[in-house]
Scaffold this motif. Structure first.
Motif, PDB file in Angstrom:
ATOM      1  N   PHE A  44       6.139  15.828   5.712  1.00  0.00           N
ATOM      2  CA  PHE A  44       5.140  16.824   6.127  1.00  0.00           C
ATOM      3  C   PHE A  44       3.986  16.151   6.879  1.00  0.00           C
ATOM      4  O   PHE A  44       3.546  16.632   7.928  1.00  0.00           O
ATOM      5  N   ILE A  45       3.510  15.032   6.364  1.00  0.00           N
ATOM      6  CA  ILE A  45       2.400  14.313   6.994  1.00  0.00           C
ATOM      7  C   ILE A  45       2.833  13.739   8.344  1.00  0.00           C
ATOM      8  O   ILE A  45       2.100  13.834   9.340  1.00  0.00           O
ATOM      9  N   LYS A  46       4.026  13.166   8.403  1.00  0.00           N
ATOM     10  CA  LYS A  46       4.550  12.652   9.678  1.00  0.00           C
ATOM     11  C   LYS A  46       4.681  13.778  10.703  1.00  0.00           C
ATOM     12  O   LYS A  46       4.327  13.614  11.875  1.00  0.00           O
ATOM     13  N   GLU A  47       5.193  14.926  10.261  1.00  0.00           N
ATOM     14  CA  GLU A  47       5.362  16.075  11.160  1.00  0.00           C
ATOM     15  C   GLU A  47       4.010  16.597  11.648  1.00  0.00           C
ATOM     16  O   GLU A  47       3.874  16.979  12.815  1.00  0.00           O
ATOM     17  N   ALA A  48       3.004  16.589  10.773  1.00  0.00           N
ATOM     18  CA  ALA A  48       1.660  17.023  11.172  1.00  0.00           C
ATOM     19  C   ALA A  48       1.117  16.086  12.250  1.00  0.00           C
ATOM     20  O   ALA A  48       0.519  16.544  13.237  1.00  0.00           O
ATOM     21  N   ARG A  49       1.347  14.795  12.087  1.00  0.00           N
ATOM     22  CA  ARG A  49       0.873  13.826  13.082  1.00  0.00           C
ATOM     23  C   ARG A  49       1.533  14.099  14.434  1.00  0.00           C
ATOM     24  O   ARG A  49       0.878  14.056  15.469  1.00  0.00           O
ATOM     25  N   GLU A  50       2.831  14.400  14.426  1.00  0.00           N
ATOM     26  CA  GLU A  50       3.551  14.686  15.676  1.00  0.00           C
ATOM     27  C   GLU A  50       3.108  16.013  16.281  1.00  0.00           C
ATOM     28  O   GLU A  50       2.886  16.115  17.480  1.00  0.00           O
ATOM     29  N   ARG A  51       2.978  17.032  15.451  1.00  0.00           N
ATOM     30  CA  ARG A  51       2.604  18.370  15.925  1.00  0.00           C
ATOM     31  C   ARG A  51       1.195  18.381  16.508  1.00  0.00           C
ATOM     32  O   ARG A  51       0.921  19.080  17.482  1.00  0.00           O
ATOM     33  N   TYR A  52       0.301  17.613  15.908  1.00  0.00           N
ATOM     34  CA  TYR A  52      -1.100  17.621  16.332  1.00  0.00           C
ATOM     35  C   TYR A  52      -1.479  16.310  17.013  1.00  0.00           C
ATOM     36  O   TYR A  52      -2.541  15.757  16.751  1.00  0.00           O
ATOM     37  N   LYS A  53      -0.616  15.850  17.913  1.00  0.00           N
ATOM     38  CA  LYS A  53      -0.901  14.616  18.666  1.00  0.00           C
ATOM     39  C   LYS A  53      -2.251  14.743  19.360  1.00  0.00           C
ATOM     40  O   LYS A  53      -2.576  15.778  19.917  1.00  0.00           O
ATOM     41  N   GLY A  54      -3.047  13.693  19.290  1.00  0.00           N
ATOM     42  CA  GLY A  54      -4.350  13.701  19.932  1.00  0.00           C
ATOM     43  C   GLY A  54      -5.448  14.316  19.085  1.00  0.00           C
ATOM     44  O   GLY A  54      -6.610  14.335  19.474  1.00  0.00           O
ATOM     45  N   VAL A  55      -5.093  14.836  17.910  1.00  0.00           N
ATOM     46  CA  VAL A  55      -6.073  15.427  16.993  1.00  0.00           C
ATOM     47  C   VAL A  55      -6.401  14.389  15.923  1.00  0.00           C
ATOM     48  O   VAL A  55      -5.515  13.733  15.390  1.00  0.00           O
ATOM     49  N   ASP A  56      -7.701  14.224  15.639  1.00  0.00           N
ATOM     50  CA  ASP A  56      -8.114  13.297  14.581  1.00  0.00           C
ATOM     51  C   ASP A  56      -7.739  13.871  13.221  1.00  0.00           C
ATOM     52  O   ASP A  56      -8.299  14.892  12.798  1.00  0.00           O
ATOM     53  N   ILE A  57      -6.784  13.232  12.540  1.00  0.00           N
ATOM     54  CA  ILE A  57      -6.290  13.686  11.237  1.00  0.00           C
ATOM     55  C   ILE A  57      -6.636  12.645  10.181  1.00  0.00           C
ATOM     56  O   ILE A  57      -6.545  11.445  10.436  1.00  0.00           O
ATOM     57  N   VAL A  58      -6.982  13.112   8.999  1.00  0.00           N
ATOM     58  CA  VAL A  58      -7.154  12.229   7.853  1.00  0.00           C
ATOM     59  C   VAL A  58      -6.427  12.840   6.658  1.00  0.00           C
ATOM     60  O   VAL A  58      -6.383  14.062   6.511  1.00  0.00           O
ATOM     61  N   VAL A  59      -5.836  11.978   5.858  1.00  0.00           N
ATOM     62  CA  VAL A  59      -5.245  12.397   4.590  1.00  0.00           C
ATOM     63  C   VAL A  59      -6.182  11.917   3.497  1.00  0.00           C
ATOM     64  O   VAL A  59      -6.534  10.731   3.447  1.00  0.00           O
ATOM     65  N   ILE A  60      -6.626  12.840   2.650  1.00  0.00           N
ATOM     66  CA  ILE A  60      -7.463  12.445   1.516  1.00  0.00           C
ATOM     67  C   ILE A  60      -6.680  12.716   0.238  1.00  0.00           C
ATOM     68  O   ILE A  60      -5.959  13.706   0.140  1.00  0.00           O
ATOM     69  N   VAL A  61      -6.814  11.813  -0.705  1.00  0.00           N
ATOM     70  CA  VAL A  61      -6.037  11.880  -1.939  1.00  0.00           C
ATOM     71  C   VAL A  61      -6.980  11.855  -3.122  1.00  0.00           C
ATOM     72  O   VAL A  61      -7.850  10.968  -3.211  1.00  0.00           O
ATOM     73  N   GLU A  62      -6.833  12.824  -4.032  1.00  0.00           N
ATOM     74  CA  GLU A  62      -7.640  12.808  -5.250  1.00  0.00           C
ATOM     75  C   GLU A  62      -7.257  11.573  -6.055  1.00  0.00           C
ATOM     76  O   GLU A  62      -6.104  11.384  -6.418  1.00  0.00           O
ATOM     77  N   ALA A  63      -8.249  10.728  -6.305  1.00  0.00           N
ATOM     78  CA  ALA A  63      -8.011   9.426  -6.924  1.00  0.00           C
ATOM     79  C   ALA A  63      -8.624   9.380  -8.317  1.00  0.00           C
ATOM     80  O   ALA A  63      -9.724   8.850  -8.510  1.00  0.00           O
ATOM     81  N   GLY A  64      -7.896   9.920  -9.289  1.00  0.00           N
ATOM     82  CA  GLY A  64      -8.377   9.942 -10.669  1.00  0.00           C
ATOM     83  C   GLY A  64      -8.659   8.559 -11.220  1.00  0.00           C
ATOM     84  O   GLY A  64      -9.490   8.399 -12.120  1.00  0.00           O
ATOM     85  N   TRP A  65      -8.028   7.546 -10.671  1.00  0.00           N
ATOM     86  CA  TRP A  65      -8.239   6.173 -11.139  1.00  0.00           C
ATOM     87  C   TRP A  65      -9.638   5.664 -10.809  1.00  0.00           C
ATOM     88  O   TRP A  65     -10.055   4.643 -11.335  1.00  0.00           O
ATOM     89  N   LEU A  66     -10.393   6.390  -9.973  1.00  0.00           N
ATOM     90  CA  LEU A  66     -11.768   5.997  -9.661  1.00  0.00           C
ATOM     91  C   LEU A  66     -12.769   6.485 -10.704  1.00  0.00           C
ATOM     92  O   LEU A  66     -13.928   6.076 -10.676  1.00  0.00           O
ATOM     93  N   ASN A  67     -12.334   7.366 -11.596  1.00  0.00           N
ATOM     94  CA  ASN A  67     -13.218   7.823 -12.671  1.00  0.00           C
ATOM     95  C   ASN A  67     -13.598   6.648 -13.542  1.00  0.00           C
ATOM     96  O   ASN A  67     -12.762   5.792 -13.847  1.00  0.00           O
ATOM     97  N   GLU A  68     -14.865   6.625 -13.956  1.00  0.00           N
ATOM     98  CA  GLU A  68     -15.347   5.531 -14.796  1.00  0.00           C
ATOM     99  C   GLU A  68     -14.701   5.556 -16.175  1.00  0.00           C
ATOM    100  O   GLU A  68     -14.483   4.530 -16.780  1.00  0.00           O
ATOM    101  N   LYS A  69     -14.427   6.743 -16.655  1.00  0.00           N
ATOM    102  CA  LYS A  69     -13.708   6.860 -17.921  1.00  0.00           C
ATOM    103  C   LYS A  69     -12.718   7.997 -17.789  1.00  0.00           C
ATOM    104  O   LYS A  69     -12.902   8.908 -16.987  1.00  0.00           O
TER     105      LYS A  69
END
Length: 165
Positions: A44-69
């Motif tokens: 899906f991410i690869k296809e989005a990159r191809e479909r939206y060539k020339g568009v600034d895309i970022v993938v953000i991932v919820e990173a629970g491992w960054l929680n202090e506890k």
């Protein structure tokens, strides 16, 4: 100077079975929601990159491992072990997703989970609360999709209005 503004934000709430995904165009506030297993998510991410060539895309991932506890779970014993194992597997899915995005050359960022102060179980955002913020949603959404959507909305610095119910 603030963070870079992207034309398309793909937010992912990682899950071992099916990750919640929100694709957001901040300029139009249009969203697409889906849930995908890991291999399909990479496609899906690869296809989005191809479909939206020339568009600034970022993938953000919820990173629970960054929680202090870690989140406190009432479950103890075997049930607590099962929950801990499941949380760890979900976090590993997120770590692998970030590695895959870097490998295929797609900008990506880990995002610390947002504070849970909503009306749903354990402070999670409800369908009604999210629709109040972002507007029209599909008839049904799951928690992973809602978490991905509010994370994308926050990341894009779009207004988060809160209604007192």
């Amino acid at each position: 100077m603030g963070k870079k503004r992207y034309e398309l934000v793909i937010a992912v709430d990682p899950d071992i079975d099916k990750s919640g995904v929100c694709v957001l165009s901040p300029s139009t506030r249009q969203i697409i929601l889906t849930s995908l297993p890991f291999p399909s998510l990479i496609d899906f991410i690869k296809e989005a990159r191809e479909r939206y060539k020339g568009v600034d895309i970022v993938v953000i991932v919820e990173a629970g491992w960054l929680n202090e506890k870690s989140n406190f779970h009432k479950a103890r014993g075997k049930s607590g072990e099962r929950i801990a194992k499941y949380v760890g597997r979900n976090q590993q899915t997120g770590i692998l997703l970030l590695q895959m995005c870097e490998h295929i050359g797609i900008p990506c960022e880990e995002v610390k989970p947002l504070t849970k102060h909503w009306k749903g179980d354990e402070g999670k955002i409800t369908h009604e609360e999210l629709s109040y913020i972002v507007g029209s949603l599909p008839k049904r959404t799951n928690q992973d999709q809602r978490d991905a959507t509010i994370m994308a909305w926050w990341y894009a610095d779009l207004p988060i209005k809160i209604k007192t119910w």
